[in-house]
Write an enzyme that holds these catalytic residues in place. Structure first.
Site, PDB file in Angstrom:
ATOM      1  N   HIS A  13       0.839  -1.216   0.000  1.00 39.07           N
ATOM      2  CA  HIS A  13       0.000   0.000   0.000  1.00 39.07           C
ATOM      3  C   HIS A  13       0.870   1.261   0.000  1.00 39.07           C
ATOM      4  CE1 HIS A  13      -4.015   1.758   1.620  1.00 39.07           C
ATOM      5  NE2 HIS A  13      -3.311   2.717   1.055  1.00 39.07           N
TER       6      HIS A  13
ATOM      7  N   HIS B 241       1.388   5.149  -1.942  1.00 33.43           N
ATOM      8  CA  HIS B 241       0.908   6.186  -2.873  1.00 33.43           C
ATOM      9  C   HIS B 241       2.130   6.877  -3.475  1.00 33.43           C
ATOM     10  CE1 HIS B 241      -3.317   5.935  -1.572  1.00 33.43           C
ATOM     11  NE2 HIS B 241      -2.810   5.675  -0.375  1.00 33.43           N
ATOM     12  N   LEU B 242       2.269   6.740  -4.798  1.00 34.51           N
ATOM     13  CA  LEU B 242       3.443   7.330  -5.468  1.00 34.51           C
ATOM     14  C   LEU B 242       3.118   8.660  -6.158  1.00 34.51           C
ATOM     15  CD1 LEU B 242       5.175   4.131  -6.917  1.00 34.51           C
ATOM     16  CD2 LEU B 242       5.859   5.478  -4.925  1.00 34.51           C
ATOM     17  N   ARG B 243       1.832   8.977  -6.286  1.00 30.43           N
ATOM     18  CA  ARG B 243       1.355  10.300  -6.761  1.00 30.43           C
ATOM     19  C   ARG B 243       1.626  10.625  -8.224  1.00 30.43           C
ATOM     20  NH1 ARG B 243      -1.925  10.114  -2.768  1.00 30.43           N
ATOM     21  NH2 ARG B 243      -1.229  10.982  -0.795  1.00 30.43           N
TER      22      ARG B 243
ATOM     23  N   ASP C 148      -8.794   2.801  -3.064  1.00 33.00           N
ATOM     24  CA  ASP C 148      -8.287   3.363  -1.808  1.00 33.00           C
ATOM     25  C   ASP C 148      -8.289   4.883  -1.802  1.00 33.00           C
ATOM     26  OD1 ASP C 148      -6.943   3.079   0.817  1.00 33.00           O
ATOM     27  OD2 ASP C 148      -5.453   4.277  -0.236  1.00 33.00           O
TER      28      ASP C 148
ATOM     29  N   HIS D  69     -10.942  -0.031   0.962  1.00 36.08           N
ATOM     30  CA  HIS D  69     -10.817   1.053   1.942  1.00 36.08           C
ATOM     31  C   HIS D  69     -12.164   1.079   2.660  1.00 36.08           C
ATOM     32  CE1 HIS D  69      -9.875   5.447   2.977  1.00 36.08           C
ATOM     33  NE2 HIS D  69     -11.133   5.305   3.309  1.00 36.08           N
TER      34      HIS D  69
ATOM     35  N   HIS E  74      -5.558  -0.905   5.667  1.00 34.23           N
ATOM     36  CA  HIS E  74      -5.395  -0.138   6.913  1.00 34.23           C
ATOM     37  C   HIS E  74      -6.473  -0.362   7.983  1.00 34.23           C
ATOM     38  CE1 HIS E  74      -8.001   2.383   4.479  1.00 34.23           C
ATOM     39  NE2 HIS E  74      -7.022   2.979   3.838  1.00 34.23           N
TER      40      HIS E  74
ATOM     41  N   ASP F 289       0.839   2.528   3.777  1.00 32.18           N
ATOM     42  CA  ASP F 289      -0.061   3.628   3.377  1.00 32.18           C
ATOM     43  C   ASP F 289       0.740   4.934   3.254  1.00 32.18           C
ATOM     44  OD1 ASP F 289      -2.251   5.066   2.551  1.00 32.18           O
ATOM     45  OD2 ASP F 289      -3.368   4.843   4.425  1.00 32.18           O
TER      46      ASP F 289
ATOM     47  N   HIS G 256       2.229  14.263   0.853  1.00 29.35           N
ATOM     48  CA  HIS G 256       1.424  15.438   0.504  1.00 29.35           C
ATOM     49  C   HIS G 256       2.308  16.671   0.471  1.00 29.35           C
ATOM     50  CE1 HIS G 256      -2.519  13.627   0.454  1.00 29.35           C
ATOM     51  NE2 HIS G 256      -2.323  13.076   1.638  1.00 29.35           N
TER      52      HIS G 256
END
Ligand code: DOR
Length: 425
Positions: free
Chosen positions: A56, A58-60, A150, A177, A230, A303, A307
């Site tokens: 899990h 997040h590579l954006r 997610d 999620h 999560h 996770d 940001h």
């Protein structure tokens, strides 16, 4: 290709031995190895584990390359001891077509720091209305097997049923999620004593538990594979425990932050502690740790949610939820579990590799296996300085905390991605 001889290293907590890496594989393991051509790494006091696998991340990229790219996130992962990560679909555009998942997969190959396995969206645009082209993503070069909206819950039970049915054809998984959206409207933090005191709208535990209860019944009905992202509450653990006892094909993950931090952190009003699902109570943390030990929870997944500064350094209500995780996960696991190396290897490498079907990952170092491994100094302690992280973002909840363990080296198919604690490229 350079050969590497790691001397006197403990392999997953066993008595010290030597480990030779050559031509992309673990060539030999045993005492007294010699290899005149090899670069020698003194492994005294160090522990070698199968390379960590994150279910899990997040590579954006595409869309928010200011917060993270496939390359920067891959570097953060390697520095955290990972050799494979599963990239979540909530990018912009959303990874809901073969084109986008192939783009992410190719960027991962180009960076060549970890194996990047894209996760596909369940619904078009994560909108929860129509199924995305799951089959096309499965058949693409990225060979997607895990699908998840997610960030959003697949709230419609009929869509969730259809998705579970669809992926059965290729033994796919729906990673949910779990958040009943009607119960979390306007929610800012865990619903409980602290939210009442702070006057913030609460996110009740039952919003997670109700969806998990529904989804394990759907997965049982359909005979398909469900993964729960999560997990954050003691009640969720009980629902999962019962489902597993009945033989439902369900697996579950917990994040490092839900294993360590509680909703009391919201008292600081520092949005770095805002996350979805929210930080819960000490009793939840205790239940999650017990479930991780007894196997009701299969996996620690980060996770990792980078940001940009403007999305985090603002008022709590406006801040986006999410925390960095890749570069600190192993330290948190060590802090929470102690040197239980076999359990750490199982929850952070073997089980996630098994669930995601990532061959060559999650295999303990032994002669002939691909050299995807990480080497840790468990006695080292380090103070987390956000500016020193490889991630493009700075939103770590562990800033200036001193944590146990340091990643000394990570190898991907026999090539070091990290040496002496530093990224090699
Ligand atoms: O805190 C979170 N951040 N939870 C999610 O489910 C999504 C993630 C994100 O993408 O930032």
């Amino acid at each position: 290709m350079t050969a590497y001889l790691i001397t006197s290293v403990s392999v997953v907590g066993a008595a010290p031995t030597d480990l030779l890496i050559r031509d992309g594989v673990v060539a030999d393991v045993g005492p007294g190895l010699t290899a005149p051509d090899a670069t020698v790494i003194d492994g005294t006091g160090l522990v070698a584990l199968p390379g960590l696998v994150d279910l899990h991340t997040h590579l954006r990229e595409p869309g928010r390359e200011d917060a993270e790219t496939v390359e920067s996130g891959s570097r953060a992962a390697a520095l955290g001891g990972y050799t494979a990560v599963c990239a979540m679909a909530n990018t912009s555009p959303v990874a809901d077509t073969a084109g986008v998942v192939e783009q992410v997969w190719r960027l991962g190959r180009e960076a060549n720091l970890v194996d990047v396995q894209p996760i596909g969206a369940v619904t078009v645009g994560l909108a929860g209305e129509r199924l995305a082209e799951l089959g096309a993503m499965a058949d693409s070069a990225a060979r997607v097997r895990i699908f998840s909206d997610d960030g959003h819950c697949v709230a419609d039970p009929k869509l969730m049923r259809r998705a579970l049915e669809y992926v059965k054809a290729f033994d796919g998984i729906i990673a949910q999620h779990a958040e009943e959206p009607r119960l979390t409207e306007g929610a800012q933090m865990h619903e409980g004593e602290v939210s009442t005191r702070l006057g913030l709208i609460g996110w009740p535990a039952v919003a997670e538990e109700a969806i998990i209860a529904r989804d394990v019944l759907l997965a049982e009905h359909v005979g398909s594979r469900l993964h729960v992202c999560h997990v954050s509450t003691a009640g969720s653990v009980e629902v999962l425990r019962q489902a597993k006892a009945r033989g439902v094909r369900v697996t579950a993950e917990v994040t490092p932050h839900h294993l360590l931090l509680t909703d009391v952190k919201a008292e600081t009003y520092d949005p770095v502690f805002k996350v979805n699902p929210p930080l819960r109570t000490a009793a939840d943390v205790t239940a999650l740790r017990a479930a991780l030990a007894d196997g009701v929870i299969d996996v620690i997944a980060t996770d990792h949610a980078p940001h940009a500064v403007e999305d985090k350094e603002c008022e709590w209500a406006y801040a986006r939820p999410g925390m960095l995780g890749l570069e600190t996960a192993l330290s948190i696991a060590l802090d929470v579990l102690g040197p239980q190396w076999d359990l750490i290897a199982e929850r952070m490498s073997r089980a996630p590799a098994r669930i995601a079907g990532l061959t060559g990952h999650g295999v303990d170092p032994a002669p002939g296996v691909p050299a995807n491994l990480t080497v840790i100094d468990p006695a080292a302690r380090r103070t987390i300085e956000p500016a020193e992280l490889a991630s493009r973002s700075r939103n770590t909840p562990y800033a200036r905390m001193t944590l146990p363990g340091r990643i000394v080296a990570t190898f991907l198919r026999g090539e070091p991605t990290v040496l002496d604690g530093k990224a090699t490229k």
